[in-house]
Design a protein around this motif. Structure first.
Motif, short mmCIF file in Angstrom:
data_model
loop_
_atom_site.label_atom_id
_atom_site.label_comp_id
_atom_site.label_asym_id
_atom_site.label_seq_id
_atom_site.Cartn_x
_atom_site.Cartn_y
_atom_site.Cartn_z
N ASP A 172 0.83 -1.22 0.00
CA ASP A 172 0.00 0.00 0.00
C ASP A 172 0.85 1.26 0.00
OD1 ASP A 172 -1.90 -1.93 0.29
OD2 ASP A 172 -2.32 -1.51 2.40
N PHE A 173 1.94 1.24 -0.76
CA PHE A 173 2.85 2.38 -0.73
C PHE A 173 2.17 3.63 -1.26
CE2 PHE A 173 6.27 5.17 -2.13
CZ PHE A 173 7.04 5.19 -0.97
N GLY A 174 2.43 4.73 -0.55
CA GLY A 174 1.84 6.01 -0.95
C GLY A 174 0.72 6.43 -0.01
N THR A 175 0.24 5.49 0.82
CA THR A 175 -0.86 5.83 1.73
C THR A 175 -0.34 6.26 3.10
OG1 THR A 175 -1.05 3.52 2.32
CG2 THR A 175 -2.56 4.32 0.64
N GLY A 176 0.87 5.89 3.41
CA GLY A 176 1.46 6.29 4.69
C GLY A 176 2.25 7.57 4.49
N TYR A 177 3.08 7.83 5.42
CA TYR A 177 3.85 9.08 5.30
C TYR A 177 5.33 8.84 5.52
CZ TYR A 177 -0.74 11.18 5.71
OH TYR A 177 -2.04 11.52 5.50
N SER A 178 5.84 7.77 4.96
CA SER A 178 7.25 7.50 5.25
C SER A 178 8.13 8.53 4.54
CB SER A 178 7.63 6.09 4.84
OG SER A 178 7.13 5.81 3.57
N SER A 179 9.12 8.97 5.26
CA SER A 179 10.01 9.97 4.67
C SER A 179 10.99 9.26 3.74
CB SER A 179 10.77 10.70 5.78
OG SER A 179 11.81 9.90 6.25
N LEU A 180 11.45 9.97 2.75
CA LEU A 180 12.36 9.38 1.78
C LEU A 180 13.66 8.97 2.45
CD1 LEU A 180 11.80 11.64 -1.32
CD2 LEU A 180 10.82 9.42 -0.78
N LEU A 181 14.04 9.75 3.43
CA LEU A 181 15.27 9.46 4.15
C LEU A 181 15.17 8.10 4.84
CD1 LEU A 181 17.80 11.15 4.62
CD2 LEU A 181 16.92 11.65 6.91
N ARG A 182 13.99 7.89 5.43
CA ARG A 182 13.78 6.63 6.15
C ARG A 182 13.69 5.46 5.16
NH1 ARG A 182 9.99 8.27 10.04
NH2 ARG A 182 11.65 8.93 11.43
N LEU A 183 13.00 5.74 4.06
CA LEU A 183 12.83 4.70 3.04
C LEU A 183 14.20 4.21 2.56
CD1 LEU A 183 10.58 3.35 1.41
CD2 LEU A 183 10.91 5.09 -0.34
N LYS A 184 15.12 5.14 2.49
CA LYS A 184 16.47 4.81 2.02
C LYS A 184 17.16 3.85 2.99
CE LYS A 184 20.40 7.29 0.24
NZ LYS A 184 21.36 7.64 1.26
N ARG A 185 16.83 3.99 4.25
CA ARG A 185 17.49 3.15 5.27
C ARG A 185 16.85 1.76 5.39
NH1 ARG A 185 16.79 5.98 10.46
NH2 ARG A 185 17.74 4.08 11.27
N MET A 186 15.70 1.59 4.75
CA MET A 186 15.00 0.31 4.90
C MET A 186 15.55 -0.74 3.94
SD MET A 186 11.09 1.34 5.18
CE MET A 186 10.54 2.70 6.14
N PRO A 187 15.82 -1.93 4.43
CA PRO A 187 16.33 -2.99 3.56
C PRO A 187 15.17 -3.64 2.79
CG PRO A 187 16.22 -3.78 5.81
CD PRO A 187 15.71 -2.38 5.83
N VAL A 188 14.55 -2.86 1.89
CA VAL A 188 13.34 -3.31 1.20
C VAL A 188 13.64 -3.50 -0.29
CG1 VAL A 188 11.07 -2.51 0.49
CG2 VAL A 188 11.78 -2.22 2.83
N GLN A 189 13.06 -4.56 -0.88
CA GLN A 189 13.38 -4.86 -2.29
C GLN A 189 12.26 -4.49 -3.24
OE1 GLN A 189 14.04 -7.34 0.26
NE2 GLN A 189 15.84 -6.02 0.28
N LYS A 190 11.08 -4.15 -2.67
CA LYS A 190 9.95 -3.91 -3.57
C LYS A 190 8.99 -2.88 -2.98
CE LYS A 190 8.42 -7.60 -5.65
NZ LYS A 190 7.81 -8.96 -5.59
N LEU A 191 8.43 -2.06 -3.86
CA LEU A 191 7.35 -1.15 -3.45
C LEU A 191 6.09 -1.58 -4.16
CD1 LEU A 191 8.81 2.50 -3.62
CD2 LEU A 191 8.68 0.97 -1.66
N LYS A 192 4.98 -1.68 -3.41
CA LYS A 192 3.70 -2.03 -4.03
C LYS A 192 2.84 -0.77 -4.05
CE LYS A 192 1.79 -6.05 -3.52
NZ LYS A 192 1.13 -7.27 -2.98
N ILE A 193 2.59 -0.26 -5.26
CA ILE A 193 1.81 0.97 -5.38
C ILE A 193 0.37 0.66 -4.97
CG2 ILE A 193 1.04 2.80 -6.94
CD1 ILE A 193 3.37 2.04 -8.78
N ASP A 194 -0.15 1.44 -4.04
CA ASP A 194 -1.49 1.18 -3.52
C ASP A 194 -2.53 1.25 -4.64
OD1 ASP A 194 -3.16 0.83 -1.02
OD2 ASP A 194 -4.16 2.51 -2.02
N GLN A 195 -3.53 0.36 -4.56
CA GLN A 195 -4.53 0.29 -5.63
C GLN A 195 -5.34 1.57 -5.79
OE1 GLN A 195 -8.06 -2.28 -4.37
NE2 GLN A 195 -6.32 -3.40 -3.55
N GLY A 196 -5.35 2.39 -4.74
CA GLY A 196 -6.06 3.67 -4.82
C GLY A 196 -5.50 4.57 -5.91
N PHE A 197 -4.21 4.49 -6.17
CA PHE A 197 -3.59 5.34 -7.21
C PHE A 197 -3.74 4.73 -8.61
CE2 PHE A 197 -0.87 5.98 -3.37
CZ PHE A 197 -1.39 7.23 -3.03
N VAL A 198 -3.91 3.40 -8.62
CA VAL A 198 -4.02 2.69 -9.90
C VAL A 198 -5.43 2.88 -10.46
CG1 VAL A 198 -3.87 0.41 -11.01
CG2 VAL A 198 -2.24 1.05 -9.21
#
Ligand code: C2E
Ligand code: MG
Ligand code: MG
Length: 640
Positions: free
Chosen positions: A540-566
């Motif tokens: 559900d990426f895009g529905t929260g408020y994560s800061s880009l700085l924090r996102l950079k620190r996360m060991p994450v391999q994938k973003l799932k664009i929330d269906q609300g934007f699709v």
């Protein structure tokens, strides 16, 4: 008039009469008797001597009488003083109040018997010492400073002071201290008179207890409960918190009193108190409002549901039989619930509304609870029911895992699947996770639920791989509630070990809000999960408020664009802008990107054009049981 005074007066009178007689003799009789002037002068001279001698004698007598008089007076005063001293000493020693006298320098010079009895010290143990020896440590230096200042300025001080006995016990005294001054006004001594008021304090406490606590059960009474509710309400308003007030009334309690007598009734009330206390957590106020009516005050419950759940728990708990004198008694109760700030803005109103809700519960046929607003009652009841049913569903295997294919937009082939839980309810059919996941999260069932789904998904993935299905991952959702708990990595490791799935095939989906609840803890948890060898994606990426700085620190391999934007693609300008930005962001950060909720071919086409790599949605396939997936399904979405 004393004898001495009378004697002195007599002497003075005698001397006066003698003087008159002598005047008469010298001035009248002698000239009549002696005509010769030479002889007269001689006789007068002689009588002058005699007068002188008699006067001296009279003066001597008067003086000695006067001295005697004064001496007796002094003796009498001394006697009187002695008597006063004896009296004072007797009072000093027999008084029940402790007395302590110090000199001007504060050195103890005198104590009485009561002092010794109260403090436990003997006279010789304290003479020469200072009163600071008895300090309890309860008062700070300010207290003593104020006390000395008052004694010096006003000449006295009185008040409550806590001192220490010889045996170490601290006790309260009521003490009066006075400065004693000499004729010139200089302080010579300080005298302290005190009484031990520990028993008064005890009685005060007992009285306060009697006034605020119910004698039978020892619980706070209505007065104290109202007071606490008032305070809690002030606190809740100031801190923007909530309050729940429950009024519990035993059903048909009068029957027990009437049929078994009041003594048994009292025993039942005590047993009910014990039962309720055991059912409630610490920090919750339980009170007896009177008769068979109890009340519970919960500070800051998370939701109305928590109060309703607690009420249900209490009702269930009371349903267990009470065994009194080898006799089983069955009791039920009704509960009224009122919430702050939803239902009432004052403590008093809260109590009134809870009473009204109780009335409602009783009229519904008893043995139930009711919230002040009916709508809330229905909602809360539904949730409480759902919790119970969900618990049963987990135990009785009513849950299912459906899988929704995830397509590679470029190859159009299925690359992975997302595991989505379903509840096959015996009466209501398929219940959506949107309805029961929040209930599972609030009731704590989510840990078991997610664990079960994870196990099923890993097992299923192993099976597919064994069957030769070309699949690179199975994605499993993890509740945000589990992220705030530290042991998620252990749980996952255990499931991987149990099922034998290679960690590289597992992807965990974490929502943005889960990370935002406690970012540092979440990032730490993510690193530990990554160390297991699995992949992470942000759902559900895009529905929260994560800061880009924090996102950079996360060991994450994938973003799932929330269906609300699709949903708004490919027309909506805002959605286009957001989706384009997320894709660019993911690429810049070296992550893969997936669009959820693709329902139309042109959405898929648009996303492919924007270089979105993966897609998931009804247009490709709905979530379905494992065996129904068509692995060859690769729909064409490019416009022909
Ligand atoms: P989610 O993880 O974002 O899952 C995607 C949801 O979108 C699923 O709803 C799916 O059925 C739905 N969906 C997929 N394609 C489309 C589409 O084209 N159009 C529309 N309108 N919807 C589509 P579902 O299965 O009802 O799940 C809802 C949410 O419940 C999930 O959102 C997830 O957050 C949660 N959930 C599901 N299963 C689990 C689970 O096992 N554990 C946890 N903690 N949460 C779960
Ligand atoms: Mg998901
Ligand atoms: Mg999602």
């Amino acid at each position: 008039m004393s004898t001495i005074t009378r004697d002195a007066l007599k002497t003075a009178l005698l001397y006066g009469l003698l003087s008159i007689f002598w005047l008469v003799v010298c001035d009248y009789l002698l000239p009549l008797l002696i005509a010769d002037s030479g002889q007269l002068a001689h006789a007068q001279l002689m009588s002058g001597y005699v007068w002188l001698a008699l006067s001296a004698l009279a003066i001597y007598l008067a003086r000695s009488q006067l001295l005697a008089f004064m001496g007796v007076k002094a003796n009498a005063r001394r006697d009187q003083d002695m008597q006063h001293l004896r009296l004072a000493a007797a009072v000093f020693d027999s008084t029940l109040e402790g007395v302590l006298v110090t000199d001007a320098n504060g050195v103890i010079v005198h104590v009485n018997r009561a002092f010794m009895e109260i403090t436990g010290y003997q006279q010789d143990e304290v003479l020469g010492m200072r009163p600071s020896k008895f300090k309890s440590g309860r008062h700070g230096p300010d207290f003593y400073e104020r006390m000395y200042k008052t004694i010096l300025s006003a000449g006295q001080w009185s008040g409550e002071i806590w001192n220490r006995r010889k045996n170490g016990e601290i006790y309260p005294q009521w003490q009066s201290i006075r400065s004693i001054k000499d004729d010139k006004g200089a302080i010579t001594h300080f005298a302290a008179v005190f009484s031990d008021i520990s028993s008064i304090k005890r009685s005060e406490r007992e009285l306060a207890h009697l006034a605020h606590y119910d004698a039978l059960t020892g619980l706070p009474n209505r007065l104290l409960f109202s007071d606490r509710a008032e305070q809690a309400q002030t606190h809740a308003r100031r801190n923007k918190q909530t309050l729940a007030l429950l009024v519990i009334d035993l059903d048909h309690f009068q029957h027990i009193n009437d049929s078994l007598g009041h003594a048994v009734g009292d025993q039942v009330l005590k047993a009910v108190t014990e039962r309720l206390t055991a059912l409630l957590e610490n920090g919750v106020t339980l009170a007896r409002l009177g008769g068979d009516e109890f009340a519970v005050l919960i500070e800051n419950p998370q939701q109305a549901m928590q109060a309703a759940e607690l009420a249900q728990g209490l009702l269930d708990g009371l349903r267990e039989p009470f065994v009194l004198d080898n006799q089983s008694l069955f009791l039920t109760a009704s509960i009224g619930i009122s919430l702050f700030p939803n239902d009432a803005l004052s403590a008093e109103q809260l109590l009134r509304n809870a009473d009204a809700a109780l009335f409602h519960a009783k009229s519904q046929g008893r043995e139930s609870y009711a919230l002040y607003t009916e709508q809330l009652t229905a909602h809360a009841q539904r949730r409480v029911e759902l919790t119970g049913e969900l618990r049963r569903a987990i135990a009785q295997n009513e849950l299912r895992v459906f899988y929704q294919p995830i397509h590679n937009l470029l190859t159009r082939r299925i690359e992975g699947v997302e595991a989505l839980v379903r509840w096959q309810h015996p009466q209501r059919g398929m219940v959506s996770p949107g309805e029961f996941i929040p209930v599972a999260e609030q009731s704590g069932l989510i840990a078991d639920l997610d664990n079960w789904v994870l196990t099923q998904a890993c097992r299923q993935m192993c099976q597919w791989l064994n069957e030769g299905v070309q699949l690179s991952f199975v994605a499993v959702n993890v509740s945000s509630r589990l992220f705030s708990r530290g042991d998620l990595d252990h749980r996952v490791a255990r499931v991987l070990a149990e099922t034998g799935l290679a960690p590289g095939y597992l992807e965990l989906e974490v929502t943005e809000s889960a990370v935002m609840d406690d970012p540092e803890q979440a990032i730490e948890q993510m690193h530990r999960l990554r160390e297991l060898g699995l992949k992470l994606s942000i759902d559900d990426f895009g529905t929260g408020y994560s800061s880009l700085l924090r996102l950079k620190r996360m060991p994450v391999q994938k973003l799932k664009i929330d269906q609300g934007f699709v949903a708004g693609l490919p027309e909506d300008e805002d959605d286009i802008a957001i989706v384009t930005a997320i894709i660019a962001l993911a690429q810049a950060m070296g992550m893969r990107v997936l669009a959820e909720g693709i329902e139309q071919a042109d959405q898929a086409h648009f996303l492919l054009q924007k270089q979105c790599e993966l897609g998931q949605g009804y247009w490709f396939a709905r979530p379905m049981p494992a065996e129904q997936i068509d692995w060859q399904h690769a729909p064409v979405f490019a416009p022909v």
